[in-house]
Design a protein around this motif. Sequence first.
Motif, PDB file in Angstrom:
ATOM      1  N   PRO A  43      53.874  90.140  33.005  1.00  0.00           N
ATOM      2  CA  PRO A  43      52.980  90.637  31.942  1.00  0.00           C
ATOM      3  C   PRO A  43      53.601  90.629  30.551  1.00  0.00           C
ATOM      4  CG  PRO A  43      52.858  92.047  33.879  1.00  0.00           C
ATOM      5  CD  PRO A  43      53.977  91.091  34.129  1.00  0.00           C
ATOM      6  N   PHE A  44      54.893  90.892  30.464  1.00  0.00           N
ATOM      7  CA  PHE A  44      55.524  90.925  29.140  1.00  0.00           C
ATOM      8  C   PHE A  44      55.681  89.539  28.528  1.00  0.00           C
ATOM      9  CE2 PHE A  44      57.965  95.251  29.003  1.00  0.00           C
ATOM     10  CZ  PHE A  44      56.755  95.918  28.896  1.00  0.00           C
ATOM     11  N   SER A  45      55.277  88.498  29.259  1.00  0.00           N
ATOM     12  CA  SER A  45      55.277  87.185  28.610  1.00  0.00           C
ATOM     13  C   SER A  45      54.244  87.154  27.482  1.00  0.00           C
ATOM     14  CB  SER A  45      55.014  86.065  29.614  1.00  0.00           C
ATOM     15  OG  SER A  45      53.754  86.224  30.221  1.00  0.00           O
ATOM     16  N   LEU A  46      53.381  88.175  27.444  1.00  0.00           N
ATOM     17  CA  LEU A  46      52.447  88.311  26.324  1.00  0.00           C
ATOM     18  C   LEU A  46      53.185  88.593  25.022  1.00  0.00           C
ATOM     19  CD1 LEU A  46      49.417  88.417  25.636  1.00  0.00           C
ATOM     20  CD2 LEU A  46      49.474  90.867  26.124  1.00  0.00           C
ATOM     21  N   PHE A  47      54.375  89.165  25.129  1.00  0.00           N
ATOM     22  CA  PHE A  47      55.174  89.439  23.927  1.00  0.00           C
ATOM     23  C   PHE A  47      55.878  88.158  23.494  1.00  0.00           C
ATOM     24  CE2 PHE A  47      58.948  90.709  21.577  1.00  0.00           C
ATOM     25  CZ  PHE A  47      58.398  91.573  20.649  1.00  0.00           C
ATOM     26  N   LEU A  48      55.698  87.770  22.250  1.00  0.00           N
ATOM     27  CA  LEU A  48      56.121  86.447  21.783  1.00  0.00           C
ATOM     28  C   LEU A  48      57.526  86.506  21.164  1.00  0.00           C
ATOM     29  CD1 LEU A  48      52.675  85.562  20.179  1.00  0.00           C
ATOM     30  CD2 LEU A  48      53.532  84.862  22.440  1.00  0.00           C
ATOM     31  N   GLY A  49      58.503  86.775  22.012  1.00  0.00           N
ATOM     32  CA  GLY A  49      59.872  86.914  21.538  1.00  0.00           C
ATOM     33  C   GLY A  49      60.451  85.616  21.005  1.00  0.00           C
ATOM     34  N   LEU A 157      56.680  96.690  17.877  1.00  0.00           N
ATOM     35  CA  LEU A 157      55.940  96.521  19.138  1.00  0.00           C
ATOM     36  C   LEU A 157      56.915  96.252  20.287  1.00  0.00           C
ATOM     37  CD1 LEU A 157      53.477  96.146  20.934  1.00  0.00           C
ATOM     38  CD2 LEU A 157      53.240  93.805  20.026  1.00  0.00           C
ATOM     39  N   GLY A 158      57.896  95.388  20.048  1.00  0.00           N
ATOM     40  CA  GLY A 158      58.884  95.103  21.095  1.00  0.00           C
ATOM     41  C   GLY A 158      59.576  96.375  21.568  1.00  0.00           C
ATOM     42  N   ASN A 159      59.876  97.248  20.623  1.00  0.00           N
ATOM     43  CA  ASN A 159      60.549  98.498  20.996  1.00  0.00           C
ATOM     44  C   ASN A 159      59.612  99.478  21.695  1.00  0.00           C
ATOM     45  OD1 ASN A 159      63.110  97.777  20.091  1.00  0.00           O
ATOM     46  ND2 ASN A 159      62.598  98.305  17.976  1.00  0.00           N
ATOM     47  N   LYS A 160      58.332  99.400  21.393  1.00  0.00           N
ATOM     48  CA  LYS A 160      57.366 100.236  22.131  1.00  0.00           C
ATOM     49  C   LYS A 160      57.286  99.800  23.600  1.00  0.00           C
ATOM     50  CE  LYS A 160      54.270 101.288  18.243  1.00  0.00           C
ATOM     51  NZ  LYS A 160      54.072 102.730  18.343  1.00  0.00           N
ATOM     52  N   LEU A 161      57.637  98.554  23.874  1.00  0.00           N
ATOM     53  CA  LEU A 161      57.681  98.068  25.255  1.00  0.00           C
ATOM     54  C   LEU A 161      59.038  98.345  25.888  1.00  0.00           C
ATOM     55  CD1 LEU A 161      56.011  94.564  24.706  1.00  0.00           C
ATOM     56  CD2 LEU A 161      54.885  96.724  25.249  1.00  0.00           C
ATOM     57  N   SER A 162      60.089  98.135  25.110  1.00  0.00           N
ATOM     58  CA  SER A 162      61.453  98.205  25.642  1.00  0.00           C
ATOM     59  C   SER A 162      61.885  99.636  25.969  1.00  0.00           C
ATOM     60  CB  SER A 162      62.405  97.589  24.611  1.00  0.00           C
ATOM     61  OG  SER A 162      63.737  97.756  24.985  1.00  0.00           O
ATOM     62  N   GLU A 163      61.613 100.564  25.059  1.00  0.00           N
ATOM     63  CA  GLU A 163      62.177 101.916  25.207  1.00  0.00           C
ATOM     64  C   GLU A 163      61.684 102.655  26.455  1.00  0.00           C
ATOM     65  OE1 GLU A 163      61.651 103.880  21.448  1.00  0.00           O
ATOM     66  OE2 GLU A 163      62.973 102.473  20.405  1.00  0.00           O
ATOM     67  N   PRO A 164      60.401 102.644  26.753  1.00  0.00           N
ATOM     68  CA  PRO A 164      59.968 103.396  27.939  1.00  0.00           C
ATOM     69  C   PRO A 164      60.095 102.620  29.250  1.00  0.00           C
ATOM     70  CG  PRO A 164      58.060 102.603  26.713  1.00  0.00           C
ATOM     71  CD  PRO A 164      59.271 102.099  26.005  1.00  0.00           C
ATOM     72  N   LEU A 165      60.462 101.335  29.181  1.00  0.00           N
ATOM     73  CA  LEU A 165      60.379 100.476  30.367  1.00  0.00           C
ATOM     74  C   LEU A 165      61.175 101.010  31.558  1.00  0.00           C
ATOM     75  CD1 LEU A 165      59.409  97.758  31.599  1.00  0.00           C
ATOM     76  CD2 LEU A 165      61.531  96.764  30.718  1.00  0.00           C
ATOM     77  N   MET A 166      62.486 101.136  31.414  1.00  0.00           N
ATOM     78  CA  MET A 166      63.313 101.526  32.553  1.00  0.00           C
ATOM     79  C   MET A 166      63.048 102.968  33.007  1.00  0.00           C
ATOM     80  SD  MET A 166      64.903  99.086  33.901  1.00  0.00           S
ATOM     81  CE  MET A 166      65.433  97.402  33.609  1.00  0.00           C
ATOM     82  N   PRO A 167      62.902 103.935  32.077  1.00  0.00           N
ATOM     83  CA  PRO A 167      62.544 105.278  32.547  1.00  0.00           C
ATOM     84  C   PRO A 167      61.250 105.297  33.362  1.00  0.00           C
ATOM     85  CG  PRO A 167      63.295 105.379  30.269  1.00  0.00           C
ATOM     86  CD  PRO A 167      63.206 103.922  30.630  1.00  0.00           C
TER      87      PRO A 167
ATOM     88  N   PRO B 109      69.203  97.647  27.582  1.00  0.00           N
ATOM     89  CA  PRO B 109      68.761  97.527  26.195  1.00  0.00           C
ATOM     90  C   PRO B 109      67.640  98.529  25.920  1.00  0.00           C
ATOM     91  CG  PRO B 109      68.836  95.387  27.260  1.00  0.00           C
ATOM     92  CD  PRO B 109      69.052  96.391  28.336  1.00  0.00           C
ATOM     93  N   TYR B 110      67.741  99.191  24.771  1.00  0.00           N
ATOM     94  CA  TYR B 110      66.766 100.240  24.506  1.00  0.00           C
ATOM     95  C   TYR B 110      65.911  99.892  23.286  1.00  0.00           C
ATOM     96  CZ  TYR B 110      64.828 104.928  24.362  1.00  0.00           C
ATOM     97  OH  TYR B 110      63.964 105.992  24.379  1.00  0.00           O
ATOM     98  N   THR B 111      66.579  99.752  22.148  1.00  0.00           N
ATOM     99  CA  THR B 111      65.818  99.433  20.942  1.00  0.00           C
ATOM    100  C   THR B 111      66.543  98.330  20.176  1.00  0.00           C
ATOM    101  OG1 THR B 111      64.739 100.477  19.030  1.00  0.00           O
ATOM    102  CG2 THR B 111      66.980 101.144  19.470  1.00  0.00           C
ATOM    103  N   THR B 112      65.788  97.483  19.489  1.00  0.00           N
ATOM    104  CA  THR B 112      66.378  96.362  18.749  1.00  0.00           C
ATOM    105  C   THR B 112      65.945  96.440  17.291  1.00  0.00           C
ATOM    106  OG1 THR B 112      66.370  95.009  20.742  1.00  0.00           O
ATOM    107  CG2 THR B 112      66.609  93.851  18.657  1.00  0.00           C
ATOM    108  N   PHE B 113      66.941  96.428  16.405  1.00  0.00           N
ATOM    109  CA  PHE B 113      66.691  96.602  14.975  1.00  0.00           C
ATOM    110  C   PHE B 113      66.807  95.274  14.246  1.00  0.00           C
ATOM    111  CE2 PHE B 113      66.745 100.824  12.755  1.00  0.00           C
ATOM    112  CZ  PHE B 113      66.205 101.526  13.810  1.00  0.00           C
ATOM    113  N   PRO B 114      65.797  94.893  13.473  1.00  0.00           N
ATOM    114  CA  PRO B 114      65.918  93.660  12.678  1.00  0.00           C
ATOM    115  C   PRO B 114      66.894  93.837  11.519  1.00  0.00           C
ATOM    116  CG  PRO B 114      63.866  94.801  12.177  1.00  0.00           C
ATOM    117  CD  PRO B 114      64.524  95.572  13.295  1.00  0.00           C
ATOM    118  N   ARG B 115      67.202  92.740  10.860  1.00  0.00           N
ATOM    119  CA  ARG B 115      68.090  92.792   9.689  1.00  0.00           C
ATOM    120  C   ARG B 115      67.445  93.571   8.554  1.00  0.00           C
ATOM    121  NH1 ARG B 115      67.509  88.106   7.621  1.00  0.00           N
ATOM    122  NH2 ARG B 115      66.242  87.119   9.225  1.00  0.00           N
ATOM    123  N   ASP B 116      68.288  94.170   7.716  1.00  0.00           N
ATOM    124  CA  ASP B 116      67.813  94.839   6.499  1.00  0.00           C
ATOM    125  C   ASP B 116      66.726  95.859   6.800  1.00  0.00           C
ATOM    126  OD1 ASP B 116      69.456  93.063   4.945  1.00  0.00           O
ATOM    127  OD2 ASP B 116      67.906  91.534   5.110  1.00  0.00           O
TER     128      ASP B 116
END
Lengths: 308, 132
Positions: A43-49, A157-167, B109-116
């Motif tokens: 599902p996270f392939s929706l995120f366009l990293g 948005l990426g962090n809204k997915l990443s932070e709660p994922l493992m917990p 990995p928890y949070t990722t910060f962009p530059r600047d």
Amino acid sequence: MPATRQQFAALVVAAAVLLSSGGCWQDERLPAADLSAAESDQPFSLFLGEELGQIDYAQLKVRNKCLAGEGYPQNLNIMLGEPRNPFRHLRITESSFGPASEAEARRIGFGRDSLSAPPSVVSSDPSYDDAYDRCTAEAWRALSDDSQDVYYAYFELGNKLSEPLMPLIDEGMGSQWPQTLLSCLASKGHGPRDEAAFLKSPNPALFDVPVGTDAAAGLDFWEPKRMPGTIEIGPAVPASEYRAGPAESRLAVAWFQCRRDTGMAREQLRVAVEVQRDLIEKNEHLFVELNPKVIDLAKQSADLIGAA
Amino acid sequence: MKARSIMAATLVGIAAAALGGTAAQADKGDGKAACNRAEICFDFAWDDFMTSSFQRHFWYNDADHSNDIWGNVPDGNTSLWVANTAGGLWNRDTECAVTVYDLSSYRTPYTTFPRDFRSPISARNNSHKRCA
């Protein structure tokens, strides 16, 4: 004056669109977001990293060419040779939960390999600092007027997915797994020094097994001289492979076998898919709003680099 | 006290053991109170970096925030560890996004910060890496 039936119908449609997008209007100049990936087993392939990495790389390249044009080629000379997805960890696979095979467990233990990274660039030159600010702003404008806002919003948005994922995956796994893992490891001759601590938090460090070292640790000693008017380049960070010691290897292989044989690894992947879908649903309005913009910006980025 | 759970990574078989040792304590950025360009700056209490107290700066990665103490402390109290106590981050690295990890040794990995970019962060920080 009361609205006509047609006007009312138009309002209802507009409200429905607004609600379905979580209160955000889509950019009508762009194709609507395709959310079908949310139903896949990734599902996270929706995120366009990857696209985010392309935008980042293009902005850096344009900025660095601008700096070089102002007499400061340092950043251009040391930048990475290709884009890098800053959210690769959102590709959830078996490897997200530990080694994916016995051979990998034997080689890497509980460690991780590292990619290379460019050096730190430290300025003691106010003219460089002025050029940096000017070129940074110029590079964002070269992409589009709102490129920087979209870029930052997509990181958020990426962090809204990443932070709660493992917990959330842990919550979804249920409480029986630490005991299951403990019993299995014990059957293979591995016992933690504190079982209660293990059941609370199944940590390999509780087995008193020596682990490998961080290959990049020596870089921490670098200090620039900070002579006024200079730009200093620190050491580049080389790619490194983690090599587990024999004791760490043995424990990691047993740990891998237990996760596989008890069904824990399979359950983690199942729960992970559910959690990903829940997080996408919660943030659907952001995907609707931002994905078309990110796709568009990534195309502009490719064009910009091609022309640069 | 800012709480955290290490279940996320421990259940998945990833060690939380600290790596990096004494080397991690050497990198303190330029050693000045302000967060300057090219530094990766952590702030104990988010104040948009308006003040310079209770900060910790780096040029590079750090695999273990539990052996780093907050700098620029006005009252001389230098016993507070950076790990799991940060309230803000300003990534002034000129080349890289910075990933902050829930556990030491770049685990989870928890949070990722962009530059600047600067903003408040969750207190779940035990290591960080550039261009991860």
